[in-house]
Design an enzyme around this catalytic site. Structure first.
Site, PDB file in Angstrom:
ATOM      1  N   ARG A  46       0.854  -1.200   0.000  1.00  0.00           N
ATOM      2  CA  ARG A  46       0.000   0.000   0.000  1.00  0.00           C
ATOM      3  C   ARG A  46       0.880   1.237   0.000  1.00  0.00           C
ATOM      4  NH1 ARG A  46      -1.359   1.655   4.562  1.00  0.00           N
ATOM      5  NH2 ARG A  46      -2.198  -0.286   5.383  1.00  0.00           N
ATOM      6  N   TYR A  98     -16.233  15.949 -16.312  1.00  0.00           N
ATOM      7  CA  TYR A  98     -16.577  14.527 -16.251  1.00  0.00           C
ATOM      8  C   TYR A  98     -17.656  14.353 -15.168  1.00  0.00           C
ATOM      9  CZ  TYR A  98     -16.017   9.536 -15.518  1.00  0.00           C
ATOM     10  OH  TYR A  98     -16.238   8.201 -15.384  1.00  0.00           O
ATOM     11  N   ASP A 170      -7.414  18.363 -15.098  1.00  0.00           N
ATOM     12  CA  ASP A 170      -7.669  16.991 -15.535  1.00  0.00           C
ATOM     13  C   ASP A 170      -7.204  16.916 -16.992  1.00  0.00           C
ATOM     14  OD1 ASP A 170      -8.744  14.621 -16.545  1.00  0.00           O
ATOM     15  OD2 ASP A 170     -10.539  14.731 -15.286  1.00  0.00           O
ATOM     16  N   LYS A 195      -7.871   5.719 -19.694  1.00  0.00           N
ATOM     17  CA  LYS A 195      -8.181   6.191 -21.029  1.00  0.00           C
ATOM     18  C   LYS A 195      -6.940   6.119 -21.933  1.00  0.00           C
ATOM     19  CE  LYS A 195     -12.083   6.908 -18.925  1.00  0.00           C
ATOM     20  NZ  LYS A 195     -12.423   8.183 -18.309  1.00  0.00           N
TER      21      LYS A 195
HETATM   22  C1  LIG Z   1     -12.945   8.610 -17.074  1.00  0.00           C
HETATM   23  C2  LIG Z   1     -12.608   9.966 -16.597  1.00  0.00           C
HETATM   24  C3  LIG Z   1     -12.430  10.253 -15.235  1.00  0.00           C
HETATM   25  C4  LIG Z   1     -12.638   9.207 -14.163  1.00  0.00           C
HETATM   26  O1  LIG Z   1     -11.694   8.197 -14.242  1.00  0.00           O
HETATM   27  P1  LIG Z   1     -11.985   6.683 -13.771  1.00  0.00           P
HETATM   28  O2  LIG Z   1     -10.691   6.013 -14.132  1.00  0.00           O
HETATM   29  O3  LIG Z   1     -13.147   6.196 -14.556  1.00  0.00           O
HETATM   30  O4  LIG Z   1     -12.255   6.725 -12.307  1.00  0.00           O
HETATM   31  C5  LIG Z   1     -12.066  11.525 -14.880  1.00  0.00           C
HETATM   32  N1  LIG Z   1     -11.907  12.498 -15.789  1.00  0.00           N
HETATM   33  C6  LIG Z   1     -12.081  12.282 -17.108  1.00  0.00           C
HETATM   34  C7  LIG Z   1     -11.894  13.401 -18.079  1.00  0.00           C
HETATM   35  C8  LIG Z   1     -12.442  11.013 -17.564  1.00  0.00           C
HETATM   36  O5  LIG Z   1     -12.629  10.812 -18.874  1.00  0.00           O
END
Ligand SMILES: *Cc1c(COP(=O)(O)O)cnc(C)c1O
Length: 383
Positions: A46, A98, A170, A195
């Site tokens: 962890r 998001y 982000d 992603k």
């Molecule tokens: C998918 C996504 C998230 C969240 O991520 P997870 O891996 O699904 O928890 C946050 N911001 C953006 C822009 C995303 O496309």
């Protein structure tokens, strides 16, 4: 070293004990100590794990910063950043976010007494107008989902810093290959590595990157204290995906450019959102802060919801699915999938109505993608 080289080598030296060229999956929860407190840098997985550490080093290198932390998902990474906030603090967030980010802000963050104000992310003055003496964090996502709106990172960083707040970006849609927010003034970068960074739709993960030692210490403390870490195998999958980020992004972008231009001229398409089109309202900002427009394209079908449904059902190469950034092309219907949580009139106000379809353009042969959308557009018009 340059970007594509760092993606393959940063944090990824051959294993000193065996010579393994590829970072091993250190599938061990604990690490044997020679004497109490005498160890090779790892005690318990962890707190730290060699496979995860390699991923964290590689990601930090690609964002051009000193520190990286990997999390079990993008939202776990976001929650680490929100853990910096205390009761009475104020956050300014762009309204085009998001959905999971909004859910997290509205449930766990607001309920602990943190105030949140949403503003138009395309307008730096709106951020300035929302600043209060309690503002501690500004949160933006650029390009945004699903309309590919952009936030001027440098301008908003200046506004945040003038009020003593940190700017978090982000960077999931752009990836560090196309945009490096810290170089533009941001303090924290967040990714859903699920992603483009993972790139193969086979693992869920997240990351927080920063060059600020004090923020890093607090975030690392939280990572260990709250424990939302990725396991060794998921860390390894994401690291394997990361190696080809540069070459994948070039292909995503090449295909997205062709598809966006094709859709712009297609019958039955009202509007195409893509930062690489001259018609994008922020095309100049796109070329200033990004080295390319990326692989996401949204289109609005003239026939509204019935046309969009016929379009989606006729696709063969594009899969109808949430998520994005994998090598395979995906189509998503925001008004009933990612943005179903917004009230209908709010969706209409923001331009996320029933005619809107979001495409994550994959790296298949572009001729097949064009044939697929042409078939689907014909079906959409035939209704
Ligand atoms: C998918 C996504 C998230 C969240 O991520 P997870 O891996 O699904 O928890 C946050 N911001 C953006 C822009 C995303 O496309």
């Amino acid at each position: 070293m340059r970007f594509a080289t760092r993606a393959i080598h940063a944090g990824q030296d051959p294993d000193p004990t065996t010579g393994a060229t590829i970072i091993p999956i250190s599938q061990s929860s604990t690490f044997t100590q020679a004497a109490p407190g005498v160890h090779k840098g790892f005690e318990y997985s962890r707190s730290g794990n060699p496979t995860r550490a390699a991923l964290e080093t590689a990601l930090a290198s690609l964002e051009g910063v000193g520190h990286g932390l990997a999390f079990a998902s993008g939202l776990a990474a976001e929650n680490a950043v929100f853990s910096l906030l205390a009761t009475g603090d104020h956050v300014i967030a762009a309204e085009d976010l998001y959905g999971g980010t909004v859910r997290l802000l509205e449930t766990t963050v607001r309920t602990r007494g943190v105030d949140v104000t949403y503003v138009d992310g395309t307008d730096p003055e709106a951020f300035e107008a929302a600043v209060t003496p309690r503002t501690r964090l500004v949160w933006v996502e650029t390009p945004s989902n699903p309309l590919l709106h952009l936030t001027d990172i440098a301008a908003v960083a200046e506004i945040a810093h003038a009020s003593g707040a940190a700017l978090a970006v982000d960077n999931t849609f752009a990836t560090p290959y196309l945009q490096q927010p810290v170089a533009l003034g941001a303090d924290i970068v967040v990714h859903s590595t699920t992603k483009y960074i993972g790139g193969h739709s086979d693992a869920v993960g997240g990351a927080v990157l920063t060059d600020d030692d004090e923020l890093f210490d607090r975030l690392r403390f939280y990572q260990n204290a709250a424990g939302g870490i990725p396991g060794p195998f998921d860390s390894w999958l994401i690291l394997r995906g990361l190696k080809t980020l540069a070459v994948r992004m070039r292909e995503h972008e090449k295909n997205a450019r062709v598809l966006a231009a094709h859709l712009s001229a297609a019958e039955g398409v009202d509007m195409v959102h893509f930062p690489g089109l001259p018609s994008h309202p922020q095309a100049r900002l796109a070329s200033r802060q990004m080295s390319g427009p990326g692989g996401m394209v949204s289109l609005r079908l003239a026939g509204g919801k019935p046309a969009a449904r016929r379009f989606l059902l006729a696709l063969r190469v594009f899969s109808l699915a949430e998520s994005l950034g994998g090598v395979e092309s995906l189509a998503c219907y925001p008004s009933e999938m990612t943005h179903a949580w917004l009230p209908e009139d709010e969706r209409e106000r923001r331009g996320i109505g029933g005619g809107l379809v979001r495409l994550s353009v994959g790296i298949e042969d572009v001729e097949d993608l064009i044939a697929d959308v042409d078939r689907a557009l014909a079906a959409a018009r035939a209704g």
